[in-house]
Design a protein around this motif. Sequence first.
Motif, PDB file in Angstrom:
ATOM      1  N   HIS A   1     -13.933 -51.782 -17.498  1.00  0.00           N
ATOM      2  CA  HIS A   1     -14.080 -53.088 -18.163  1.00  0.00           C
ATOM      3  C   HIS A   1     -12.720 -53.615 -18.611  1.00  0.00           C
ATOM      4  CE1 HIS A   1     -15.693 -56.278 -20.659  1.00  0.00           C
ATOM      5  NE2 HIS A   1     -14.983 -55.814 -21.682  1.00  0.00           N
ATOM      6  N   MET A   2     -11.895 -52.736 -19.176  1.00  0.00           N
ATOM      7  CA  MET A   2     -10.563 -53.153 -19.614  1.00  0.00           C
ATOM      8  C   MET A   2      -9.705 -53.607 -18.431  1.00  0.00           C
ATOM      9  SD  MET A   2      -9.715 -50.230 -22.477  1.00  0.00           S
ATOM     10  CE  MET A   2      -8.029 -50.797 -22.673  1.00  0.00           C
ATOM     11  N   ALA A   3      -9.821 -52.905 -17.311  1.00  0.00           N
ATOM     12  CA  ALA A   3      -9.060 -53.295 -16.118  1.00  0.00           C
ATOM     13  C   ALA A   3      -9.509 -54.652 -15.613  1.00  0.00           C
ATOM     14  CB  ALA A   3      -9.240 -52.242 -15.038  1.00  0.00           C
ATOM     15  N   LYS A   4     -10.824 -54.932 -15.703  1.00  0.00           N
ATOM     16  CA  LYS A   4     -11.346 -56.222 -15.255  1.00  0.00           C
ATOM     17  C   LYS A   4     -10.844 -57.346 -16.174  1.00  0.00           C
ATOM     18  CE  LYS A   4     -15.538 -56.112 -13.850  1.00  0.00           C
ATOM     19  NZ  LYS A   4     -17.027 -56.054 -13.826  1.00  0.00           N
ATOM     20  N   VAL A   5     -10.813 -57.067 -17.476  1.00  0.00           N
ATOM     21  CA  VAL A   5     -10.331 -58.073 -18.434  1.00  0.00           C
ATOM     22  C   VAL A   5      -8.848 -58.373 -18.182  1.00  0.00           C
ATOM     23  CG1 VAL A   5      -9.812 -58.485 -20.867  1.00  0.00           C
ATOM     24  CG2 VAL A   5     -12.021 -57.534 -20.207  1.00  0.00           C
TER      25      VAL A   5
ATOM     26  N   GLN B   1     -19.063 -42.695 -19.837  1.00  0.00           N
ATOM     27  CA  GLN B   1     -18.858 -43.749 -20.837  1.00  0.00           C
ATOM     28  C   GLN B   1     -17.410 -44.226 -20.850  1.00  0.00           C
ATOM     29  OE1 GLN B   1     -20.241 -41.799 -24.395  1.00  0.00           O
ATOM     30  NE2 GLN B   1     -22.363 -42.384 -24.064  1.00  0.00           N
ATOM     31  N   GLU B   2     -16.465 -43.285 -20.807  1.00  0.00           N
ATOM     32  CA  GLU B   2     -15.052 -43.661 -20.851  1.00  0.00           C
ATOM     33  C   GLU B   2     -14.633 -44.404 -19.583  1.00  0.00           C
ATOM     34  OE1 GLU B   2     -10.638 -41.729 -21.776  1.00  0.00           O
ATOM     35  OE2 GLU B   2     -12.438 -40.492 -21.958  1.00  0.00           O
ATOM     36  N   LYS B   3     -15.171 -44.005 -18.437  1.00  0.00           N
ATOM     37  CA  LYS B   3     -14.845 -44.688 -17.186  1.00  0.00           C
ATOM     38  C   LYS B   3     -15.327 -46.134 -17.213  1.00  0.00           C
ATOM     39  CE  LYS B   3     -15.055 -42.666 -13.160  1.00  0.00           C
ATOM     40  NZ  LYS B   3     -15.538 -41.873 -12.002  1.00  0.00           N
ATOM     41  N   GLN B   4     -16.505 -46.357 -17.802  1.00  0.00           N
ATOM     42  CA  GLN B   4     -17.019 -47.717 -17.913  1.00  0.00           C
ATOM     43  C   GLN B   4     -16.112 -48.572 -18.798  1.00  0.00           C
ATOM     44  OE1 GLN B   4     -21.096 -47.656 -19.203  1.00  0.00           O
ATOM     45  NE2 GLN B   4     -21.869 -46.983 -17.214  1.00  0.00           N
ATOM     46  N   ILE B   5     -15.613 -47.978 -19.881  1.00  0.00           N
ATOM     47  CA  ILE B   5     -14.708 -48.708 -20.778  1.00  0.00           C
ATOM     48  C   ILE B   5     -13.409 -49.052 -20.056  1.00  0.00           C
ATOM     49  CG2 ILE B   5     -13.309 -48.521 -22.885  1.00  0.00           C
ATOM     50  CD1 ILE B   5     -15.559 -46.754 -24.039  1.00  0.00           C
TER      51      ILE B   5
ATOM     52  N   SER C   1      -7.191 -58.015 -15.376  1.00  0.00           N
ATOM     53  CA  SER C   1      -6.984 -58.691 -14.091  1.00  0.00           C
ATOM     54  C   SER C   1      -7.321 -60.167 -14.155  1.00  0.00           C
ATOM     55  CB  SER C   1      -7.837 -58.015 -13.011  1.00  0.00           C
ATOM     56  OG  SER C   1      -9.215 -58.166 -13.311  1.00  0.00           O
ATOM     57  N   THR C   2      -8.252 -60.558 -15.030  1.00  0.00           N
ATOM     58  CA  THR C   2      -8.606 -61.971 -15.150  1.00  0.00           C
ATOM     59  C   THR C   2      -7.715 -62.719 -16.149  1.00  0.00           C
ATOM     60  OG1 THR C   2     -10.310 -61.319 -16.754  1.00  0.00           O
ATOM     61  CG2 THR C   2     -11.000 -61.638 -14.469  1.00  0.00           C
ATOM     62  N   GLY C   3      -6.774 -62.000 -16.752  1.00  0.00           N
ATOM     63  CA  GLY C   3      -5.803 -62.658 -17.615  1.00  0.00           C
ATOM     64  C   GLY C   3      -6.289 -62.992 -18.995  1.00  0.00           C
ATOM     65  N   HIS C   4      -7.362 -62.308 -19.468  1.00  0.00           N
ATOM     66  CA  HIS C   4      -7.889 -62.598 -20.800  1.00  0.00           C
ATOM     67  C   HIS C   4      -7.382 -61.624 -21.857  1.00  0.00           C
ATOM     68  CE1 HIS C   4     -10.421 -65.705 -19.298  1.00  0.00           C
ATOM     69  NE2 HIS C   4     -11.119 -64.886 -18.521  1.00  0.00           N
ATOM     70  N   MET C   5      -6.459 -60.770 -21.491  1.00  0.00           N
ATOM     71  CA  MET C   5      -5.912 -59.835 -22.473  1.00  0.00           C
ATOM     72  C   MET C   5      -5.073 -60.595 -23.490  1.00  0.00           C
ATOM     73  SD  MET C   5      -5.927 -56.740 -23.454  1.00  0.00           S
ATOM     74  CE  MET C   5      -6.638 -55.941 -22.035  1.00  0.00           C
ATOM     75  N   ALA C   6      -5.308 -60.351 -24.772  1.00  0.00           N
ATOM     76  CA  ALA C   6      -4.639 -61.112 -25.831  1.00  0.00           C
ATOM     77  C   ALA C   6      -3.131 -60.917 -25.810  1.00  0.00           C
ATOM     78  CB  ALA C   6      -5.193 -60.704 -27.200  1.00  0.00           C
ATOM     79  N   ALA C   7      -2.681 -59.714 -25.692  1.00  0.00           N
ATOM     80  CA  ALA C   7      -1.243 -59.458 -25.691  1.00  0.00           C
ATOM     81  C   ALA C   7      -0.935 -58.404 -24.655  1.00  0.00           C
ATOM     82  CB  ALA C   7      -0.788 -58.971 -27.079  1.00  0.00           C
ATOM     83  N   ALA C   8       0.108 -58.634 -23.906  1.00  0.00           N
ATOM     84  CA  ALA C   8       0.495 -57.683 -22.870  1.00  0.00           C
ATOM     85  C   ALA C   8       1.133 -56.464 -23.503  1.00  0.00           C
ATOM     86  CB  ALA C   8       1.465 -58.350 -21.895  1.00  0.00           C
ATOM     87  N   GLU C   9       0.919 -55.307 -22.891  1.00  0.00           N
ATOM     88  CA  GLU C   9       1.513 -54.071 -23.398  1.00  0.00           C
ATOM     89  C   GLU C   9       3.008 -54.088 -23.124  1.00  0.00           C
ATOM     90  OE1 GLU C   9       0.936 -49.260 -22.800  1.00  0.00           O
ATOM     91  OE2 GLU C   9      -0.532 -50.673 -22.034  1.00  0.00           O
TER      92      GLU C   9
END
Length: 350
Positions: free
Chosen positions: A227-231, A220-224, A233-241
């Motif tokens: 998914h976060m890595a895919k988001v 389950q954690e690997k899937q999360i 990479s496509t530049g849809h992250m709201a705020a950069a860390e």
Amino acid sequence: MASVAESKQLSSTDKLPSLTKIFDSALKKHELINESEDPTNSVPYQELVSEAISLLEQATHMVNDLALFSSNEQIDEIATTDLRYLLLPSLLGDVSMKLMSDDRLEVLETGQAYFIDYLKRCKDYTITNQEIPTTESADTGVTSPTVSGPGRPDMKAMQADREAKIKKFKEKKERERKMKEMGTWLQIRDRDDEVQREYYKLMLESWVDKAIEELKSIAQEKQILQHMAKVQSTGHMAAAEPDRPAKTCKPMKPFIITRDAVQAKVFGAGYPSLPTVSLEEFFEKEIREGKIPQEALHPSSVVVEHGQQDDKPQEAEDDEDDPEAIKKARELDDWKDDHKRGWGNRYNRS
């Protein structure tokens, strides 16, 4: 004069107290980790985790050197005092999962490798008869409600699954009750061989259930994380860390219990399927062997002479102040007003 076999046995016996001491220390660290009230990301907690991992890896290495387990033996052939060392992969998996790292996915994959190895070993020794997942099936092992048709749940399958869970829960409680009556790890060593053997088998069965549950959580954690890595990479992250200083961490590599001496020589202490060198080390090796040209990693950049980069901006600034340039620009604008684009390419059409 003692034979080679007797010499080997004597040397192994000399090492056993040291192995016992290391294993006991690792168990104590593991107990302290579970009882600790410190935050998991605190320095004391992480130091405890690192110390436990180091001790468990040492114990695994010694078990391999002593060749305590063989690929052609049954569980009844294993000495009672050696049964507890079968727990090493599961303990390493449990402790490794508590390690804080910048690469959480690497931590998960290491823990997953340990738990799968433990379950395979328990199945080989007939401690469990459950199906052992591979790395690929474990990644997709998140269960969903059973359906018998389009959108319809299979009530019989769901009932059977519920009954199986209830049965497993009762078995777990009965196992815990028996182990509690027998005593603790230290107390059990003063009991007779038969009681010790039953205690260790119950402990191994207990960790089978825990390993299966941990593999589900890891999937389950690997899937999360994927998914976060895919988001990201496509530049849809709201705020950069925010930027953080890079940490140089030693790559994690599982230490497994080898089944025989040949396996130990061929595969060493870790899994052969896991990478043994970093990407940078691989490229350096390829360059040394002449398989990759040096220029492929460092393509030559265009050399710009000193002062040349600022020529065009300077010329543009000079043109803005030049009356002749301003006049020519205005005449060009007037000409464009009278000669619309495309008028000179009509091929004699009206």
